[in-house]
Enzyme design. Structure first.
Site, PDB file in Angstrom:
ATOM      1  N   PRO A 156      20.158 -48.595 -15.470  1.00 46.24           N
ATOM      2  CA  PRO A 156      20.176 -48.843 -14.025  1.00 46.24           C
ATOM      3  C   PRO A 156      20.295 -47.568 -13.211  1.00 46.24           C
ATOM      4  O   PRO A 156      21.082 -46.670 -13.531  1.00 46.24           O
ATOM      5  CB  PRO A 156      21.412 -49.741 -13.847  1.00 46.24           C
ATOM      6  CG  PRO A 156      21.486 -50.489 -15.140  1.00 46.24           C
ATOM      7  CD  PRO A 156      21.083 -49.482 -16.186  1.00 46.24           C
ATOM      8  N   CYS A 157      19.485 -47.512 -12.132  1.00 46.72           N
ATOM      9  CA  CYS A 157      19.343 -46.275 -11.367  1.00 46.72           C
ATOM     10  C   CYS A 157      20.110 -46.287 -10.054  1.00 46.72           C
ATOM     11  O   CYS A 157      20.100 -45.299  -9.325  1.00 46.72           O
ATOM     12  CB  CYS A 157      17.865 -46.014 -11.082  1.00 46.72           C
ATOM     13  SG  CYS A 157      17.102 -47.290 -10.053  1.00 46.72           S
ATOM     14  N   ASN A 158      20.790 -47.386  -9.742  1.00 52.47           N
ATOM     15  CA  ASN A 158      21.386 -47.540  -8.407  1.00 52.47           C
ATOM     16  C   ASN A 158      22.228 -46.345  -7.973  1.00 52.47           C
ATOM     17  O   ASN A 158      22.200 -45.932  -6.815  1.00 52.47           O
ATOM     18  CB  ASN A 158      22.260 -48.802  -8.365  1.00 52.47           C
ATOM     19  CG  ASN A 158      21.536 -50.027  -8.875  1.00 52.47           C
ATOM     20  OD1 ASN A 158      21.006 -50.013  -9.975  1.00 52.47           O
ATOM     21  ND2 ASN A 158      21.530 -51.089  -8.096  1.00 52.47           N
ATOM     22  N   ASP A 159      22.997 -45.783  -8.886  1.00 54.90           N
ATOM     23  CA  ASP A 159      23.910 -44.704  -8.521  1.00 54.90           C
ATOM     24  C   ASP A 159      23.267 -43.324  -8.585  1.00 54.90           C
ATOM     25  O   ASP A 159      23.915 -42.322  -8.279  1.00 54.90           O
ATOM     26  CB  ASP A 159      25.145 -44.732  -9.424  1.00 54.90           C
ATOM     27  CG  ASP A 159      26.011 -45.953  -9.163  1.00 54.90           C
ATOM     28  OD1 ASP A 159      26.170 -46.312  -7.980  1.00 54.90           O
ATOM     29  OD2 ASP A 159      26.505 -46.562 -10.124  1.00 54.90           O
ATOM     30  N   TYR A 160      21.988 -43.260  -8.970  1.00 51.71           N
ATOM     31  CA  TYR A 160      21.286 -41.983  -9.017  1.00 51.71           C
ATOM     32  C   TYR A 160      20.145 -41.919  -8.005  1.00 51.71           C
ATOM     33  O   TYR A 160      19.563 -40.868  -7.781  1.00 51.71           O
ATOM     34  CB  TYR A 160      20.702 -41.736 -10.421  1.00 51.71           C
ATOM     35  CG  TYR A 160      21.733 -41.813 -11.514  1.00 51.71           C
ATOM     36  CD1 TYR A 160      22.852 -40.994 -11.489  1.00 51.71           C
ATOM     37  CD2 TYR A 160      21.597 -42.712 -12.568  1.00 51.71           C
ATOM     38  CE1 TYR A 160      23.805 -41.061 -12.497  1.00 51.71           C
ATOM     39  CE2 TYR A 160      22.538 -42.786 -13.574  1.00 51.71           C
ATOM     40  CZ  TYR A 160      23.644 -41.963 -13.530  1.00 51.71           C
ATOM     41  OH  TYR A 160      24.584 -42.035 -14.530  1.00 51.71           O
TER      42      TYR A 160
END
Length: 367
Positions: A86-90
């Protein structure tokens, strides 16, 4: 040679479809291919989509549950592994929490798979913003953990610009390919296939025309004010176009995202298709005053029309936007199989060399 593939954060199956489509024949007429073994995702509808399109005869091999609850040690053995963590925090659009966010640490479950199952190769995918998270330290930390997992992996990280690989969309993603060190193989980044002439948004949406009864082809019901505003926006322009009548303009203070109510340019690739967002983020037709349908967005993501997404309209949008374009995935997996088959292919230098990044990092990682 058959590679049994496991996958975490499988989404609707963009990586899996790319892998499924690949066949490589070596100089001795031996066939190399990839076969689904198991997959996992927290999204129920993504799991349903994945099952129906990737492994319809093996529904019990797709595990719908949080990755934290997955018994990694008890999963069947694999030779290949894929995970678009998951890419949400990047993401550059997000809050830049990196490994401190809710999603940032989830890559570590991929590391656990590598340590326990020790597959011959892996493919990891994330947004371009990963390289700058935590001033670049997060990127190096993740590369280091992947490189040293299990027997160790020779890793090749690269920023792929998918419009250069036949995808009608300016979607830029970091792909990390790792091959187990004891196999003594060197993966090379496949050379772009469409760097000289991009595939345009209108080419894939209009040719061939999408039948009215195609799956996932529901149209969005816009309010009259939105239609009026779109009527005044030329193709390629967005909600901040100065020609929009004053009474129809959006009252937004602060940063103005360029993709808000942005109409496609028919002669260029689309801008990045996203899986979430409010009004104005759905990607808009270059000529008709409306948002694209999920089927049209799926074409921009290079999914074939017979790939049916499960769930209601917004859940389908989420799946389409989170996916890796199968066309790009296919090129990468084909290059990996050619590496194993010792079949040459055109290549380019990788954007980063793991060894160089580690040398540059003179102080211990403090994350």
């Amino acid at each position: 040679m058959l590679f049994r593939k496991g996958e975490l954060f499988n989404g609707p199956g963009g990586l899996a479809l790319g892998a499924k489509n690949v066949r490589v024949i070596d100089h001795n007429n031996n066939e190399y291919k990839i076969e689904h073994a198991w997959a996992n995702d927290i999204c129920e509808f993504a799991c349903q989509t994945y099952t129906q399109n990737i492994c319809p005869n093996k529904p019990d091999t797709v595990y719908h549950k949080p990755v934290q609850e997955l018994e990694i040690e008890n999963l069947p053995p694999i030779d290949a592994f894929a995970f678009g963590f998951p890419c949400n925090d990047y993401s550059l659009v997000g809050e830049h929490k990196g490994v401190d966010g809710d999603y940032g640490p989830l890559y570590s479950y991929g590391v656990k798979v590598l340590k326990h199952h020790q597959p011959k190769f892996f493919v990891a995918e994330n947004v371009g913003g990963l390289q700058s998270a935590n001033e670049g330290q997060t990127f190096i930390k993740i590369l280091d953990e992947l490189a040293t997992a299990g027997k160790g992996y020779k890793i090749t990280p690269h920023l792929y610009k998918f419009e250069q690989y036949g995808v009608p969309q300016t979607r830029h993603r970091i792909i990390i390919v790792g091959i187990r060190k004891d196999l003594n193989l060197e993966f090379k980044v496949p050379a772009p296939t469409t760097a000289e002439k991009y595939v345009t948004a209108s080419e894939v949406i209009m040719h061939p025309p999408i039948p009215d009864d195609a799956p996932n082809h529901e149209f969005t019901k816009h309010n009259p004010r939105t239609v009026q505003m779109l009527d005044s926006i030329p193709e390629g322009k967005n909600a901040w176009y100065e020609g929009i009548p004053e009474e129809l303009r959006l009252n937004v203070k602060g940063a103005r995202m360029s993709q808000i109510y942005r109409r496609l340019d028919r002669n260029k690739p689309s801008y990045t298709v996203t899986g979430s967002g409010g009004g104005g983020t759905h990607v808009y037709h270059w000529e008709k005053s409306r948002a694209l349908t999920n089927r049209e967005r799926a074409r921009l993501q290079t999914f074939p029309d017979d790939f049916v997404f499960e769930g209601k309209k917004e859940k389908v949008r989420q799946q389409v936007g989170m996916a890796v374009p199968p066309k790009a995935a296919e090129i990468i997996f084909e290059s990996i199989l050619k590496t194993f088959a010792k079949v040459d292919y055109p290549s380019v230098p990788s954007k980063w060399k793991y060894e160089d990044l580690v040398v540059q990092e003179e102080i211990p990682l403090n994350i």
